[in-house]
Design a protein around this motif. Sequence first.
Motif, mmCIF file in Angstrom:
data_model
loop_
_atom_site.group_PDB
_atom_site.id
_atom_site.type_symbol
_atom_site.label_atom_id
_atom_site.label_comp_id
_atom_site.label_asym_id
_atom_site.label_seq_id
_atom_site.Cartn_x
_atom_site.Cartn_y
_atom_site.Cartn_z
ATOM 1 N N PRO A 27 0.836 -1.200 0.000
ATOM 2 C CA PRO A 27 0.000 0.000 0.000
ATOM 3 C C PRO A 27 0.872 1.252 0.000
ATOM 4 N N GLN A 33 -3.747 9.495 2.259
ATOM 5 C CA GLN A 33 -4.198 8.118 2.499
ATOM 6 C C GLN A 33 -3.072 7.261 3.037
ATOM 7 N N ARG A 37 -2.795 5.382 6.593
ATOM 8 C CA ARG A 37 -2.645 3.941 6.695
ATOM 9 C C ARG A 37 -1.424 3.599 7.553
ATOM 10 N N GLN A 38 -0.329 4.321 7.347
ATOM 11 C CA GLN A 38 0.892 4.005 8.085
ATOM 12 C C GLN A 38 0.786 4.363 9.557
ATOM 13 N N SER A 42 -1.904 0.476 10.449
ATOM 14 C CA SER A 42 -0.864 -0.362 9.859
ATOM 15 C C SER A 42 -1.139 -1.846 10.091
ATOM 16 N N ALA A 47 -5.304 -0.711 14.153
ATOM 17 C CA ALA A 47 -6.546 -0.073 13.718
ATOM 18 C C ALA A 47 -7.556 -0.056 14.858
#
Lengths: 454, 399
Positions: A27, A33, A37-38, A42, A47
């Motif tokens: 990704p 974005q 995400r990082q 991750s 999350a």
Amino acid sequence: MDHAAGPAATPPPAEIFRPRPARRAPPSTLGVQGWIRQNMFSSVPNALVTVIGIWIVYAFFDALFGWAIGNAVWQAESRRECLDEVGRAGACWPGVIAWIPNLIYGLYPKDQVWRINLAGLVLLLWAVPLWLPRVQSKVQIGLSLVLLFPLFASYLFLGGEKGIVWSALIALGLAAFLWTLLTAATETVFGLGIARFAVAALGFASRSDETRRRLAIAVLLAVYVVAVILVQALSLPFVPTRVWGGLFLTLVISGIGIAFSLPAGIVLALGRRSRMPLISLLSTTFIELFRSVPLITILFMFNTMLPLFLPVGVEVNQLLRAIVAVCLFSAAYMAEVVRGGLQAIPRGQYEAASAMGLGFWQATGLVIMPQALKIMIPTIVGNFIGLFKDTTLVSIVGLFDLLSMSRAVGEDTRWLGLFLEPFFFVTMIYFVVCFGMSQYSLNLEQRLSAGERR
Amino acid sequence: MALLESTAPSSAGTRLLAFVNNATVRAVFYQALTLSCVVLLFWYLISNTIENMSQRGMSAGFDFLGVSAGFGIGFTLIPYREGDTYLRVFMVGIANTMLVAVVAIVISTVLGLIVGLARLSNNWVIRNVARWYIEILRNTPLLLQIIAWYFGVFTLLPRPRESLGWLDAVFLNNRGLYLPAPLVGSGFAVALVALLLGIAGAVAWARYARREREQAGRIRPVLGPVLALLVVPPVLAALAVGSPLAWDMPQLRGFNFVGGINIPPSFCALIIALSIYTSCFIGENVRSGIQSVSRGQTEAARALGVPPGRTMRSIILPQALRVIIPPLISQYLNVTKNSSLAIAIGFPDLVSVWMHTSLNQSGRAIPIVAMTMGFYCVVSLAVSLAMNRYNRSILIKER
């Protein structure tokens, strides 16, 4: 392999090389974005933590805003009205608003409050030149601010009879203020201090050095005379320290503590590092004694012992006892900070300074201290913040500082039991001041170390 | 010096100058001057004090320590009755101060560790929640926080009849927190023996695992077996012989609770405020300690194939502790000193019962002030001695 053993008549069908399908690209870590995400999603547990974290933050702010703004009452005559309207679901701000003058000035007479405001304005105007780029006499202005502003401010706050000596000192403070303003103005516009500018403006620029020096002194004397006349014209009614309170008192105590602790801390730290055993022993004893006991015990000690220490019949008011305690306490802490800074200076600096023929005071003042103070800025400011927070303790020995004033709101018959709202308000004041100081020190540290960064 | 003097033409004036400029002579002179100033100051203060005290009919002796104090104390860790001596009051104060300090130290260390690690999290949300937790709480005065918890939370709790309960065992109301009190039951001795055996077994296993690791390089699991050894034997013993502990439950009778342990609201407010405030400073210590370990250590461990959890436990933390522990201990000292703020909400700690109530009652200012300060001095001197020894023991051994 199997084919190799078999008959060679029919060659095996050529195997077509089929590359395995490429793995999917990881990704993206770029852009909004990718960043989200990082940093937030991750992995699955990560999350989950993010979602729970956001939920907690949301719940906290939702409750806080609901209480402080959404359900809050802004117009009411008493706490009863607030409770009838929203109960405990919303804040009752009218009580805090009605008490704001007391929270800031304590019980200082309403018609005299302008004196505190004037002192604040003077302080502001005195300090502004320190941030103006074209002003050159910053060291003199800074020193005069720390040493002479208290002389002038003490009369503004206290008022009453002033004898000849006190008049002269007040005038000195005022003269230093006038000199600061004039010098800042002339240095910004013409690049010359007020005395040299006046000499030049009067047309004496071409005279000998000796004449110009005398004239410059005459100009300074003239400023002082103006100040004396102004002070003579100023006559203020006496306001006893008993009615001082609120934010004003907090600032007075912490201001004096800050102004006293740095020089006293430097002296104590030099004493502790001294090679003379007796001086080192005395300094160490003082520092360790005051650092090992809580501030509240020192406040109590001075509260009960200071009247005993002084000659029979000498009265020391409560404020002075608290200020003496706070000053000695913070000096001991500052001494350790300064010692830390001094220890960080390599020996070579001392040796180089002596090799240049500098004596102890010259080496310390011109070579060691400037470097040490620069390293110490964050810790010094941290100490100032601590001192500012610690002044709340004077409320325990019966002074009406900001904290006592905020407790008094809930004891007012009209606003009986109103504690959370004034605490919230006062917490905001402390937070803004302390957080502001710490961010400023970070900023200062970065600017001063600009030369060492690569 | 002697050489110079013998060769240089010296008159009385230059010799005097040399004498005045001599470093040793100056040092002696300055020290004599300082000493005489200090002695004069003390003589002045002491003579004033003696005169003031004789005028007010005060006495400086310690004879009042054996006299009955004659006031009650709301919360005492060691037994105390109204009518006990002043010396007993002093002891009660010290015990209460130490109790607050120990409880607050334990809670704040756990909280601080969590906050410090959260501050270094990869997760942006957690990192920032931790950051603002620290910024907000350490930039507001502790006394304000204590008073806000006490007046803003604990005194506003419901009355005993409407108290907040949990499992009918724990109750919270405006008179404080009520917990079940453990009572020694029939099987207590058996369970205790089982527990002691379990502890002995756990210690033995830990030693064995360590020896295996150091000498043979075999890694044995430690945490699981130790926990099992600590928990299983006492539980089994308890199941076998019946309940080792009986619980004295708090019960609502009329307008108040009876039985159980009552923790006063002032204690709760003090502990919560102290722990939260200190956890911010400890959190920052933990963060800076971990950040002080160079990144190369983590990378080297990864390159050798050490898994991440083990890297933290066996490589980063031992090195970070070297940096974390000295400021951590000074935070513990701060907690002990800050517990004196209890006086603002009426919790009877040393300063409150001794330096305030006893001083007002007996009027013996000098001995009381000296004893209070003496206690805090002894504590911090002892801690700093231990600290210096520790610092010497963990110094990196260099070539």
